[in-house]
Design a protein around this motif. Structure first.
Motif, PDB file in Angstrom:
ATOM      1  N   VAL A 185       0.765  -1.210  -0.098  1.00 51.67           N
ATOM      2  CA  VAL A 185      -0.166  -0.141  -0.060  1.00 51.67           C
ATOM      3  C   VAL A 185       0.860   1.182   0.159  1.00 51.67           C
ATOM      4  CG1 VAL A 185      -1.818   1.037   1.328  1.00 51.67           C
ATOM      5  CG2 VAL A 185      -1.767  -1.134   1.283  1.00 51.67           C
ATOM      6  N   ASP A 186       0.346   2.310  -0.553  1.00 52.97           N
ATOM      7  CA  ASP A 186       1.178   3.565  -0.539  1.00 52.97           C
ATOM      8  C   ASP A 186       1.502   3.818   0.966  1.00 52.97           C
ATOM      9  OD1 ASP A 186       1.972   6.213  -1.736  1.00 52.97           O
ATOM     10  OD2 ASP A 186       0.264   6.985  -0.506  1.00 52.97           O
ATOM     11  N   VAL A 187       2.863   4.130   1.079  1.00 57.79           N
ATOM     12  CA  VAL A 187       3.216   4.526   2.402  1.00 57.79           C
ATOM     13  C   VAL A 187       2.516   5.676   3.049  1.00 57.79           C
ATOM     14  CG1 VAL A 187       5.540   5.073   3.755  1.00 57.79           C
ATOM     15  CG2 VAL A 187       5.563   3.452   1.830  1.00 57.79           C
ATOM     16  N   SER A 188       2.415   6.791   2.099  1.00 57.78           N
ATOM     17  CA  SER A 188       1.969   7.816   2.761  1.00 57.78           C
ATOM     18  C   SER A 188       0.471   7.889   3.114  1.00 57.78           C
ATOM     19  CB  SER A 188       1.793   9.218   1.682  1.00 57.78           C
ATOM     20  OG  SER A 188       1.052   8.776   0.781  1.00 57.78           O
ATOM     21  N   ALA A 189      -0.100   7.017   2.484  1.00 62.37           N
ATOM     22  CA  ALA A 189      -1.472   6.512   3.234  1.00 62.37           C
ATOM     23  C   ALA A 189      -1.552   5.770   4.346  1.00 62.37           C
ATOM     24  CB  ALA A 189      -2.235   5.723   2.236  1.00 62.37           C
ATOM     25  N   VAL A 190      -0.506   4.652   4.680  1.00 61.28           N
ATOM     26  CA  VAL A 190      -0.152   3.958   5.781  1.00 61.28           C
ATOM     27  C   VAL A 190       0.255   5.017   6.915  1.00 61.28           C
ATOM     28  CG1 VAL A 190       1.115   2.273   7.012  1.00 61.28           C
ATOM     29  CG2 VAL A 190       0.153   2.031   4.608  1.00 61.28           C
ATOM     30  N   ARG A 191       1.023   5.962   6.674  1.00 62.25           N
ATOM     31  CA  ARG A 191       1.550   7.030   7.423  1.00 62.25           C
ATOM     32  C   ARG A 191       0.436   7.707   8.158  1.00 62.25           C
ATOM     33  NH1 ARG A 191       6.178   8.844   5.356  1.00 62.25           N
ATOM     34  NH2 ARG A 191       4.913  10.243   4.109  1.00 62.25           N
ATOM     35  N   ARG A 192      -0.784   8.187   6.985  1.00 59.72           N
ATOM     36  CA  ARG A 192      -1.728   8.892   7.498  1.00 59.72           C
ATOM     37  C   ARG A 192      -2.524   7.900   8.720  1.00 59.72           C
ATOM     38  NH1 ARG A 192      -1.790  10.875   2.527  1.00 59.72           N
ATOM     39  NH2 ARG A 192      -3.437   9.192   1.689  1.00 59.72           N
ATOM     40  N   LEU A 193      -3.061   6.599   8.294  1.00 62.83           N
ATOM     41  CA  LEU A 193      -3.558   5.731   9.072  1.00 62.83           C
ATOM     42  C   LEU A 193      -3.029   5.451  10.401  1.00 62.83           C
ATOM     43  CD1 LEU A 193      -4.827   3.097   6.507  1.00 62.83           C
ATOM     44  CD2 LEU A 193      -6.079   4.845   7.845  1.00 62.83           C
ATOM     45  N   LEU A 194      -1.697   5.295  10.219  1.00 68.35           N
ATOM     46  CA  LEU A 194      -0.967   5.120  11.591  1.00 68.35           C
ATOM     47  C   LEU A 194      -1.044   6.484  12.614  1.00 68.35           C
ATOM     48  CD1 LEU A 194       0.969   3.397  13.272  1.00 68.35           C
ATOM     49  CD2 LEU A 194       2.879   4.143  11.794  1.00 68.35           C
ATOM     50  N   GLN A 195      -0.706   7.555  11.899  1.00 68.93           N
ATOM     51  CA  GLN A 195      -0.961   8.980  12.633  1.00 68.93           C
ATOM     52  C   GLN A 195      -2.353   8.977  13.301  1.00 68.93           C
ATOM     53  OE1 GLN A 195       1.562  10.803  13.611  1.00 68.93           O
ATOM     54  NE2 GLN A 195       0.113  11.303  15.031  1.00 68.93           N
ATOM     55  N   GLU A 196      -3.539   8.474  12.417  1.00 68.38           N
ATOM     56  CA  GLU A 196      -4.820   8.522  13.247  1.00 68.38           C
ATOM     57  C   GLU A 196      -4.877   7.561  14.256  1.00 68.38           C
ATOM     58  OE1 GLU A 196      -7.545   7.551   9.998  1.00 68.38           O
ATOM     59  OE2 GLU A 196      -7.000   9.359   8.970  1.00 68.38           O
ATOM     60  N   GLN A 197      -4.066   6.415  14.131  1.00 64.48           N
ATOM     61  CA  GLN A 197      -4.205   5.435  15.396  1.00 64.48           C
ATOM     62  C   GLN A 197      -3.463   5.809  16.715  1.00 64.48           C
ATOM     63  OE1 GLN A 197      -5.927   2.053  15.558  1.00 64.48           O
ATOM     64  NE2 GLN A 197      -5.678   2.983  17.745  1.00 64.48           N
ATOM     65  N   VAL A 198      -2.246   6.575  16.393  1.00 62.74           N
ATOM     66  CA  VAL A 198      -1.495   7.136  17.314  1.00 62.74           C
ATOM     67  C   VAL A 198      -2.202   8.151  17.820  1.00 62.74           C
ATOM     68  CG1 VAL A 198       0.549   8.514  17.834  1.00 62.74           C
ATOM     69  CG2 VAL A 198       0.872   6.463  16.280  1.00 62.74           C
TER      70      VAL A 198
END
Length: 94
Positions: free
Chosen positions: A62-75
């Motif tokens: 998956v696109d890393v920037s999309a994962v980073r956004r999801l990860l930041q939401e989880q954080v």
């Protein structure tokens, strides 16, 4: 930005991959298996959100920037629950 786990927080992963985080006061917070992967990646990368997102993006194809956004939401959710906090990135002196 690096993420630091608050003192006294414990984690457990169920057979189905679900993540349970217990606050220092014993409150249980339950999360989907994707959050388990995010938690593990953050732990493996010393709380470095960018590094964790890069590994997950590659693993999930998956696109890393999309994962980073999801990860930041989880954080952000974990921060609101008092389970983790942000730590400024270390300053490297030459």
């Amino acid at each position: 930005m690096d993420i630091v786990i608050e003192a006294g927080v414990t984690a457990g992963i169920a057979e189905d991959g679900a993540l349970t985080l217990l606050s220092p006061h014993g409150a249980a917070h339950l999360y989907a298996p994707e959050a388990s992967a995010m938690w593990i990646a953050l732990r493996q990368h010393g709380g470095d959100v960018r590094a964790a997102a890069a590994v997950l993006g590659s693993a999930w194809d998956v696109d890393v920037s999309a994962v980073r956004r999801l990860l930041q939401e989880q954080v952000t959710d974990w921060q609101r629950a008092g389970l983790v906090r942000s730590s400024p990135a270390p300053v490297h002196v030459s």
